[in-house]
Design an enzyme around this catalytic site. Structure first.
Site, PDB file in Angstrom:
ATOM      1  N   ARG A 108       0.856  -1.183   0.000  1.00 58.30           N
ATOM      2  CA  ARG A 108       0.000   0.000   0.000  1.00 58.30           C
ATOM      3  C   ARG A 108       0.894   1.236   0.000  1.00 58.30           C
ATOM      4  NH1 ARG A 108      -2.588   3.075   4.709  1.00 58.30           N
ATOM      5  NH2 ARG A 108      -3.766   4.604   3.524  1.00 58.30           N
ATOM      6  N   HIS A 152      -2.880  10.961   0.746  1.00 64.28           N
ATOM      7  CA  HIS A 152      -2.306  10.753   2.083  1.00 64.28           C
ATOM      8  C   HIS A 152      -1.659  12.079   2.496  1.00 64.28           C
ATOM      9  CE1 HIS A 152      -0.923   7.399   4.992  1.00 64.28           C
ATOM     10  NE2 HIS A 152      -0.614   8.543   5.569  1.00 64.28           N
ATOM     11  N   GLU A 198      -7.361   8.557   6.279  1.00 64.58           N
ATOM     12  CA  GLU A 198      -7.588   9.163   7.597  1.00 64.58           C
ATOM     13  C   GLU A 198      -8.190  10.573   7.576  1.00 64.58           C
ATOM     14  OE1 GLU A 198      -4.247   8.815  10.208  1.00 64.58           O
ATOM     15  OE2 GLU A 198      -4.397   6.642  10.254  1.00 64.58           O
ATOM     16  N   ASN A 326      -7.348   1.933   9.577  1.00 63.97           N
ATOM     17  CA  ASN A 326      -6.030   2.023  10.200  1.00 63.97           C
ATOM     18  C   ASN A 326      -6.239   1.842  11.692  1.00 63.97           C
ATOM     19  OD1 ASN A 326      -5.303   2.730   7.626  1.00 63.97           O
ATOM     20  ND2 ASN A 326      -4.619   4.804   8.126  1.00 63.97           N
ATOM     21  N   TYR A 328      -4.683   1.552  15.492  1.00 64.49           N
ATOM     22  CA  TYR A 328      -3.564   1.737  16.410  1.00 64.49           C
ATOM     23  C   TYR A 328      -3.968   1.585  17.869  1.00 64.49           C
ATOM     24  CZ  TYR A 328      -0.783   3.306  12.460  1.00 64.49           C
ATOM     25  OH  TYR A 328      -0.102   3.355  11.267  1.00 64.49           O
ATOM     26  N   GLU A 387      -3.565  -0.063   7.980  1.00 62.29           N
ATOM     27  CA  GLU A 387      -2.359   0.225   8.766  1.00 62.29           C
ATOM     28  C   GLU A 387      -2.508  -0.385  10.146  1.00 62.29           C
ATOM     29  OE1 GLU A 387      -1.144   4.360   9.212  1.00 62.29           O
ATOM     30  OE2 GLU A 387      -1.604   4.776   7.105  1.00 62.29           O
TER      31      GLU A 387
HETATM   32  C1  GBH Z   1      -1.180   7.059  10.751  1.00 60.01           C
HETATM   33  O1  GBH Z   1      -1.901   7.910  11.604  1.00 60.01           O
HETATM   34  C2  GBH Z   1      -0.834   7.749   9.450  1.00 60.01           C
HETATM   35  O2  GBH Z   1      -1.694   7.347   8.415  1.00 60.01           O
HETATM   36  C3  GBH Z   1       0.593   7.532   9.013  1.00 60.01           C
HETATM   37  O3  GBH Z   1       0.905   8.418   8.000  1.00 60.01           O
HETATM   38  C4  GBH Z   1       1.499   7.654  10.213  1.00 60.01           C
HETATM   39  O4  GBH Z   1       2.848   7.617   9.902  1.00 60.01           O
HETATM   40  C5  GBH Z   1       1.172   6.530  11.155  1.00 60.01           C
HETATM   41  O5  GBH Z   1      -0.179   6.526  11.503  1.00 60.01           O
HETATM   42  C6  GBH Z   1       1.960   6.540  12.458  1.00 60.01           C
HETATM   43  O6  GBH Z   1       1.685   7.697  13.177  1.00 60.01           O
HETATM   44  O7  GBH Z   1      -0.053  15.245  17.410  1.00 60.01           O
HETATM   45  O8  GBH Z   1      -1.704  15.138  19.155  1.00 60.01           O
HETATM   46  O9  GBH Z   1      -2.365  15.812  17.066  1.00 60.01           O
HETATM   47  C7  GBH Z   1      -2.290   7.364  12.861  1.00 60.01           C
HETATM   48  C8  GBH Z   1      -3.294   8.258  13.563  1.00 60.01           C
HETATM   49  C9  GBH Z   1      -3.581  10.582  13.887  1.00 60.01           C
HETATM   50  C10 GBH Z   1      -2.048   9.404  15.247  1.00 60.01           C
HETATM   51  C11 GBH Z   1      -2.889  11.876  14.261  1.00 60.01           C
HETATM   52  C12 GBH Z   1      -1.359  10.682  15.631  1.00 60.01           C
HETATM   53  C13 GBH Z   1      -1.613  13.041  15.921  1.00 60.01           C
HETATM   54  C14 GBH Z   1      -1.763  13.304  17.368  1.00 60.01           C
HETATM   55  N1  GBH Z   1      -2.650   9.502  13.939  1.00 60.01           N
HETATM   56  N2  GBH Z   1      -2.291  11.770  15.588  1.00 60.01           N
HETATM   57  S1  GBH Z   1      -1.461  14.972  17.761  1.00 60.01           S
END
Ligand code: GBH
Length: 481
Positions: A108, A152, A198, A326, A328, A387
């Site tokens: 991807r 993205h 996202e 995605n 996490y 993801e």
């Molecule tokens: C993904 O976001 C992204 O799609 C990818 O590009 C990225 O590298 C990967 O995860 C790992 O981070 O700074 O307090 O505003 C995951 C969801 C949404 C988590 C935005 C971090 C920012 C928090 N992300 N969030 S803040």
């Protein structure tokens, strides 16, 4: 440490006794019933254009909002930029070999809109698209299926300047035109397309918190309208892709849904988590799946509710072939009759374990409840985990290897929950590990590494971490190891 140090002083007499069957030698043997994934499951890795490509001034690429943002002092950790990143634009062939060595079935990647349309709209730049033609051909020649994300986060700067980016409806339209253009040229070979990555991150973090590009802090109607234009852009793109693509092309999205998990599994808590799932994703996946904003969201927004037409809602909810999520972290919830929607968020204690990325609470349950909610609430027939992964401090040991046992533990426990979902019949077709290699982690710069290959940014050398060895075994056995 010598081998003798591993000898346990404790005896296990029962294991040797003839009255019991011998224990399996490996986790995979411990019964495929518990460990293995459905046949044909697509194991993959993921990256995104601005995070890996570099080559920001090559072959006619236009400026993106991330070029502007990362070059604004103070916005990114250590003022890092994606100017070079992993230099993937030049090294894509050897990066494909990394994937081949892992045995992945899918990759991807995302397409940089400003490579294809340097101004976002107007004249295309065929040299920009050529990079993706080369990449796709290289993947296919190595037996790896391409899965392309069309957005993205690297929005053409010109659209930001002229229309306020996603604040303007013009951007939604421009996105659809770009999507149709690319679909016409790639879908002879690319069979799976994700429109947008996202919504819930690039809008909230970029337009509300100001932490990502374009660094705005919108509130009220302006924020809600921006959210609306993001999902509208998705819907318009789905229609444009369907109109332009070769038969057999499948279209979906890749959303970081907020995943409410029952804090423990009573029927009441599970029902509460399902209600919370709809409401916590109301502006994004819920309106895309249901074709309407929830009553609760509209009530909360009041006079700031987005302005839209019934036609907008039809476009936004254009049927999809699959849903990508995605995954996490999870939000724990419980039933609560005193709340208007019958559910309360359970607060997290300070000690809740998390990865070096402060927001990444280790909650493997997310990989069960995420896909299960999507299948149960909306009847999704095909789901991809677009993801999942984790950051780690990742320091090379004396022998040069990175022993990221934290990442291995994280992946194994998440996959165990995913396995629970597939075993129950939740139609998850594939899993893309974030990420193939360390890369530009947005506002965190190069500090938080998510790769299963270590990247030495001074030399661009990639080295498989222990987690890459783990993943290779998982793929080989189609089972958790
Ligand atoms: C993904 O976001 C992204 O799609 C990818 O590009 C990225 O590298 C990967 O995860 C790992 O981070 O700074 O307090 O505003 C995951 C969801 C949404 C988590 C935005 C971090 C920012 C928090 N992300 N969030 S803040």
């Amino acid at each position: 440490m010598g081998a003798t140090a591993l000898t346990s002083a404790v005896e296990f007499p029962a294991l040797g006794s003839k009255s019991r069957s011998p224990l399996p030698q490996t986790a995979a043997e411990s019964g495929d019933a518990l460990r293995s994934f459905p046949p044909g499951f697509i194991w993959g890795t993921a990256t995104a254009s601005y995070q890996v490509e570099g080559a920001v001034n090559e072959d006619g690429r236009g400026l993106s909002i991330w070029d502007t943002f990362s070059h604004t002092p103070g916005k990114v950790n250590s003022n890092a930029t994606g100017d070079v990143a992993d230099d993937h634009y030049h090294r894509y062939k050897s990066d494909v070999q990394l994937m081949k060595a892992l045995g992945v079935k899918g990759y991807r990647f995302s397409i940089a809109w400003p490579r294809v349309f340097p101004n976002g709209d107007g004249p295309p730049n065929p040299k920009g698209l050529d990079f993706y033609n080369r990449l796709v051909d290289e993947l296919l020649a190595n037996g790896i299926q391409p899965f392309a994300t069309f957005y993205h986060w690297d929005l053409p700067q010109s659209l930001q300047d002229r229309f306020g980016g996603w604040e303007g409806r013009e951007t939604s339209k421009a996105f659809a035109d770009y999507a149709g253009y690319v679909a016409a040229r790639l879908t002879d070979r690319v069979k799976h397309i994700f429109t947008i990555n996202e919504f819930g991150a690039f809008v909230e973090v970029g337009y509300r918190w100001g932490v990502h590009a374009p660094g705005l802090k919108l509130t009220g109607l302006r924020l809600n309208q921006t959210r609306h234009h993001a999902v509208l852009g998705h819907g318009l793109a789905v229609q444009a892709i369907r109109a332009a693509a070769k038969p057999g092309t499948k279209v979906g999205l890749a959303e970081n849904i907020t995943i409410p998990a029952p804090v423990f599994e009573t029927p009441a808590n599970i029902a509460a988590a399902e209600r919370a799932m709809r409401e916590m994703n109301a502006q994004y996946l819920t309106v895309i799946q249901e074709g309407k904003y929830t009553d609760w969201y509209l009530k909360q927004a009041g006079a700031d509710a987005p302005k839209f037409t019934p036609e907008d809602l039809k476009i936004i909810s254009s049927p999809l072939d699959f849903v990508g999520i995605n995954v996490y972290t999870a939000e724990f919830v419980r039933a609560d009759e005193s709340s208007p929607i019958g559910v309360t968020l359970v607060p997290r204690p300070k000690s809740f374990p998390h990865a070096p990325s402060f927001w990444l609470y280790v909650s493997p349950e997310a990989l069960y409840w995420g896909p299960r909610h999507v299948a149960k609430l909306w009847g999704a027939k095909e789901i991809y985990i677009t993801e999942n992964g984790c950051s780690s401090s990742d320091e090379p040991a004396g022998d040069g290897k990175v022993y990221d046992t934290d990442r291995v533990t994280y992946l194994r426990s998440y996959l165990t929950q995913l396995r629970r979902a597939t075993a129950e019949g939740v139609p998850v077709r594939g899993y893309f590990l974030w990420s193939l290699m360390d890369n530009f982690e947005w506002a965190d710069g190069y500090t938080n590494r998510f790769g299963i290959h270590y990247v030495d940014y001074a030399t661009q050398k990639r080295t498989p971490k222990l987690s890459a060895d783990f993943y290779r075994e998982v793929i080989k056995r189609n089972a958790i190891v």
